[in-house]
Write a protein that holds these residues in place. Structure first.
Motif, PDB file in Angstrom:
ATOM      1  N   SER A  53     100.640  37.567  21.517  1.00 55.71           N
ATOM      2  CA  SER A  53      99.791  36.651  20.745  1.00 55.71           C
ATOM      3  C   SER A  53      98.483  37.281  20.304  1.00 55.71           C
ATOM      4  O   SER A  53      97.632  36.600  19.717  1.00 55.71           O
ATOM      5  N   GLY A  54      98.290  38.590  20.554  1.00 54.24           N
ATOM      6  CA  GLY A  54      97.151  39.318  20.009  1.00 54.24           C
ATOM      7  C   GLY A  54      95.892  39.241  20.860  1.00 54.24           C
ATOM      8  O   GLY A  54      95.831  38.527  21.854  1.00 54.24           O
ATOM      9  N   PRO A  55      94.850  39.983  20.480  1.00 58.34           N
ATOM     10  CA  PRO A  55      93.626  40.101  21.289  1.00 58.34           C
ATOM     11  C   PRO A  55      92.863  38.800  21.489  1.00 58.34           C
ATOM     12  O   PRO A  55      92.091  38.684  22.439  1.00 58.34           O
ATOM     13  N   GLN A  56      93.044  37.815  20.608  1.00 59.61           N
ATOM     14  CA  GLN A  56      92.304  36.567  20.740  1.00 59.61           C
ATOM     15  C   GLN A  56      92.951  35.592  21.714  1.00 59.61           C
ATOM     16  O   GLN A  56      92.322  34.606  22.123  1.00 59.61           O
ATOM     17  N   ALA A  57      94.210  35.853  22.110  1.00 56.24           N
ATOM     18  CA  ALA A  57      94.922  34.895  22.964  1.00 56.24           C
ATOM     19  C   ALA A  57      95.753  35.542  24.066  1.00 56.24           C
ATOM     20  O   ALA A  57      96.070  34.886  25.047  1.00 56.24           O
ATOM     21  N   GLY A  58      96.142  36.810  23.909  1.00 55.37           N
ATOM     22  CA  GLY A  58      96.975  37.465  24.904  1.00 55.37           C
ATOM     23  C   GLY A  58      96.198  37.750  26.187  1.00 55.37           C
ATOM     24  O   GLY A  58      95.133  38.369  26.160  1.00 55.37           O
ATOM     25  N   LEU A  59      96.727  37.325  27.332  1.00 56.71           N
ATOM     26  CA  LEU A  59      95.993  37.468  28.590  1.00 56.71           C
ATOM     27  C   LEU A  59      95.725  38.922  28.968  1.00 56.71           C
ATOM     28  O   LEU A  59      94.726  39.215  29.626  1.00 56.71           O
ATOM     29  N   ALA A  60      96.589  39.845  28.573  1.00 57.26           N
ATOM     30  CA  ALA A  60      96.336  41.254  28.887  1.00 57.26           C
ATOM     31  C   ALA A  60      95.033  41.720  28.239  1.00 57.26           C
ATOM     32  O   ALA A  60      94.228  42.430  28.864  1.00 57.26           O
ATOM     33  N   TYR A  61      94.817  41.322  27.005  1.00 56.55           N
ATOM     34  CA  TYR A  61      93.581  41.675  26.303  1.00 56.55           C
ATOM     35  C   TYR A  61      92.386  40.910  26.884  1.00 56.55           C
ATOM     36  O   TYR A  61      91.316  41.478  27.138  1.00 56.55           O
ATOM     37  N   LEU A  62      92.557  39.611  27.066  1.00 56.17           N
ATOM     38  CA  LEU A  62      91.439  38.763  27.480  1.00 56.17           C
ATOM     39  C   LEU A  62      90.909  39.150  28.853  1.00 56.17           C
ATOM     40  O   LEU A  62      89.692  39.193  29.078  1.00 56.17           O
ATOM     41  N   ILE A  63      91.821  39.447  29.789  1.00 49.53           N
ATOM     42  CA  ILE A  63      91.378  39.806  31.140  1.00 49.53           C
ATOM     43  C   ILE A  63      90.745  41.193  31.152  1.00 49.53           C
ATOM     44  O   ILE A  63      89.748  41.425  31.841  1.00 49.53           O
ATOM     45  N   SER A  64      91.281  42.128  30.375  1.00 44.30           N
ATOM     46  CA  SER A  64      90.660  43.451  30.312  1.00 44.30           C
ATOM     47  C   SER A  64      89.283  43.376  29.663  1.00 44.30           C
ATOM     48  O   SER A  64      88.369  44.115  30.043  1.00 44.30           O
ATOM     49  N   ASP A  65      89.113  42.456  28.718  1.00 45.93           N
ATOM     50  CA  ASP A  65      87.804  42.267  28.096  1.00 45.93           C
ATOM     51  C   ASP A  65      86.784  41.664  29.061  1.00 45.93           C
ATOM     52  O   ASP A  65      85.576  41.715  28.808  1.00 45.93           O
ATOM     53  N   LEU A  66      87.254  41.075  30.171  1.00 42.39           N
ATOM     54  CA  LEU A  66      86.359  40.587  31.221  1.00 42.39           C
ATOM     55  C   LEU A  66      85.941  41.717  32.162  1.00 42.39           C
ATOM     56  O   LEU A  66      85.337  41.473  33.192  1.00 42.39           O
ATOM     57  N   CYS A  67      86.292  42.954  31.782  1.00 41.18           N
ATOM     58  CA  CYS A  67      85.929  44.165  32.536  1.00 41.18           C
ATOM     59  C   CYS A  67      86.752  44.335  33.808  1.00 41.18           C
ATOM     60  O   CYS A  67      86.243  44.783  34.846  1.00 41.18           O
TER      61      CYS A  67
ATOM     62  N   GLY B  31      88.671  47.045  28.820  1.00 43.17           N
ATOM     63  CA  GLY B  31      88.801  46.266  27.600  1.00 43.17           C
ATOM     64  C   GLY B  31      87.890  46.756  26.493  1.00 43.17           C
ATOM     65  O   GLY B  31      86.785  47.254  26.746  1.00 43.17           O
ATOM     66  N   LYS B  32      88.324  46.593  25.266  1.00 39.96           N
ATOM     67  CA  LYS B  32      87.537  47.026  24.112  1.00 39.96           C
ATOM     68  C   LYS B  32      86.201  46.306  24.052  1.00 39.96           C
ATOM     69  O   LYS B  32      85.196  46.861  23.607  1.00 39.96           O
ATOM     70  N   ASN B  33      86.183  45.058  24.517  1.00 40.05           N
ATOM     71  CA  ASN B  33      84.967  44.254  24.448  1.00 40.05           C
ATOM     72  C   ASN B  33      84.217  44.178  25.772  1.00 40.05           C
ATOM     73  O   ASN B  33      83.312  43.354  25.928  1.00 40.05           O
ATOM     74  N   CYS B  34      84.586  45.031  26.716  1.00 43.56           N
ATOM     75  CA  CYS B  34      83.859  45.113  27.983  1.00 43.56           C
ATOM     76  C   CYS B  34      82.655  46.031  27.794  1.00 43.56           C
ATOM     77  O   CYS B  34      82.813  47.201  27.443  1.00 43.56           O
ATOM     78  N   LYS B  35      81.465  45.525  28.045  1.00 45.75           N
ATOM     79  CA  LYS B  35      80.243  46.296  27.801  1.00 45.75           C
ATOM     80  C   LYS B  35      79.641  46.899  29.064  1.00 45.75           C
ATOM     81  O   LYS B  35      78.708  47.685  28.997  1.00 45.75           O
ATOM     82  N   GLY B  36      80.162  46.530  30.226  1.00 50.56           N
ATOM     83  CA  GLY B  36      79.625  47.051  31.480  1.00 50.56           C
ATOM     84  C   GLY B  36      80.672  47.794  32.277  1.00 50.56           C
ATOM     85  O   GLY B  36      81.758  48.096  31.775  1.00 50.56           O
ATOM     86  N   PRO B  37      80.377  48.114  33.545  1.00 48.66           N
ATOM     87  CA  PRO B  37      81.362  48.804  34.385  1.00 48.66           C
ATOM     88  C   PRO B  37      82.519  47.881  34.760  1.00 48.66           C
ATOM     89  O   PRO B  37      82.385  46.657  34.741  1.00 48.66           O
ATOM     90  N   ASN B  38      83.633  48.483  35.105  1.00 44.25           N
ATOM     91  CA  ASN B  38      84.782  47.696  35.547  1.00 44.25           C
ATOM     92  C   ASN B  38      84.495  47.016  36.874  1.00 44.25           C
ATOM     93  O   ASN B  38      83.791  47.540  37.730  1.00 44.25           O
ATOM     94  N   ARG B  39      85.074  45.830  37.031  1.00 39.64           N
ATOM     95  CA  ARG B  39      84.959  45.094  38.277  1.00 39.64           C
ATOM     96  C   ARG B  39      86.146  45.433  39.171  1.00 39.64           C
ATOM     97  O   ARG B  39      87.177  45.927  38.713  1.00 39.64           O
TER      98      ARG B  39
END
Length: 305
Positions: free
Chosen positions: A58-72, A30-38
């Protein structure tokens, strides 16, 4: 869409044991993931007449594909056979009947439009086959093309196209942004087989989760019984978390309660606190980040490293 928002996306193909070539998309980090992938990776599967695109509309603020990838998490979004990403086969043409397994029981579906569609495809299945029609509501078909054209207009998208979604599911005012509606109708409906739609028609009228009903003679030849056998849900040993909305007209709470009672390893059945939460909200609501992502993250954290 991922690249436009600054996410790196990959496209992969997977060939199934029976020869279907499926397209999968991956956001490796994810673009907003700052650490290693889990670990392990997360597989995000779409629903009927949708595609992997639905989790990004629904975009990066609401789309689950973005949100989950941002959780690393290493995020994979597959596409089932029959939609516009997964029509190819190693030797068969898409106009060969495509046999799809069903997803759930739909005895208490409250969507009248969905019931009408299911009943219509069930009734007219032999006619469709005789006419050489094997695909239902395809991308590029009349329904999708008309919806895409009309819903590009902001005013129409804000009223008429939202009403259309409400007729399929239920109304949840303010949940889905008009901009998301404009995007999603660019590739929804995404197509499936007429046989799959006919199966949903059958599922609306039985109190069981069962194989396709070919009639007494056909069932006896294929299954060895006059009635189609039920799927043995007791064999699903994988830990399951069910997230659901009480205002879901497509997958009703009664059917969710039923399938929950049949699965042997349900960790939690969670109803979204918003009483208006419905079926389309899972993919398109602007509120996924606060309504369902915390519960998803809770269990991803438990089962990942």
């Amino acid at each position: 869409m991922a690249i436009e928002h600054g996410y790196l996306s990959e496209q992969h193909t997977v060939t199934t044991e029976d020869g279907y070539i499926l397209t999968m998309f991956r956001i490796s980090k994810g673009k907003n993931c700052k650490g290693p992938n889990r670990k392990p990776p997360v597989l995000l599967m779409h629903g009927l007449l949708m595609s992997s695109d639905s989790f990004m509309d629904s975009g990066p603020q609401a789309g689950l594909a973005y949100l989950i990838s941002d959780l690393c998490y290493d995020l994979w979004a597959p596409n089932i056979r029959g939609n516009y990403y997964s029509k190819r086969h190693i030797k068969l043409d898409p106009s060969v009947g495509i046999l799809l397994e069903p997803g759930s029981r739909h005895t208490y579906t409250r969507s009248q439009l969905f019931r009408w569609l299911g009943d219509t495809y069930q009734l007219l299945l032999p006619t469709f086959y005789q006419a050489g029609l094997y695909e239902a509501l395809p991308l590029g078909g009349f329904v999708q093309e008309a919806a895409s054209y009309l819903c590009k207009d902001y005013a129409l998208a804000d009223f008429a196209c939202k009403v259309a979604l409400g007729l399929i599911d239920s109304f949840h005012p303010g949940s889905i942004k008009t901009e998301t509606v404009q995007v999603l109708f660019g590739h929804f409906p995404g197509g499936t087989s007429v046989k799959n739609m006919a199966w949903y028609g059958q599922a609306l009228n039985v109190d069981e989760f069962q194989h396709f009903d070919y009639g007494a003679t056909g069932n006896s030849q294929l299954y060895g019984t006059s009635q189609p056998p039920a799927f043995n849900l007791s064999l699903v040993s994988v830990p399951v978390v069910i997230i659901h909305g009480r205002h879901d007209y497509l997958t009703s709470p009664a059917d969710v309660e039923w399938v929950t009672s049949k699965l042997p390893n349900v960790l939690e059945q969670y109803y979204v606190e918003d009483p208006m939460w419905n079926h389309f909200d899972i993919t398109y609501s602007q509120f996924t980040c606060r309504s369902i992502l915390p519960k998803i993250k809770e269990y991803l954290d438990v089962f990942s490293t």
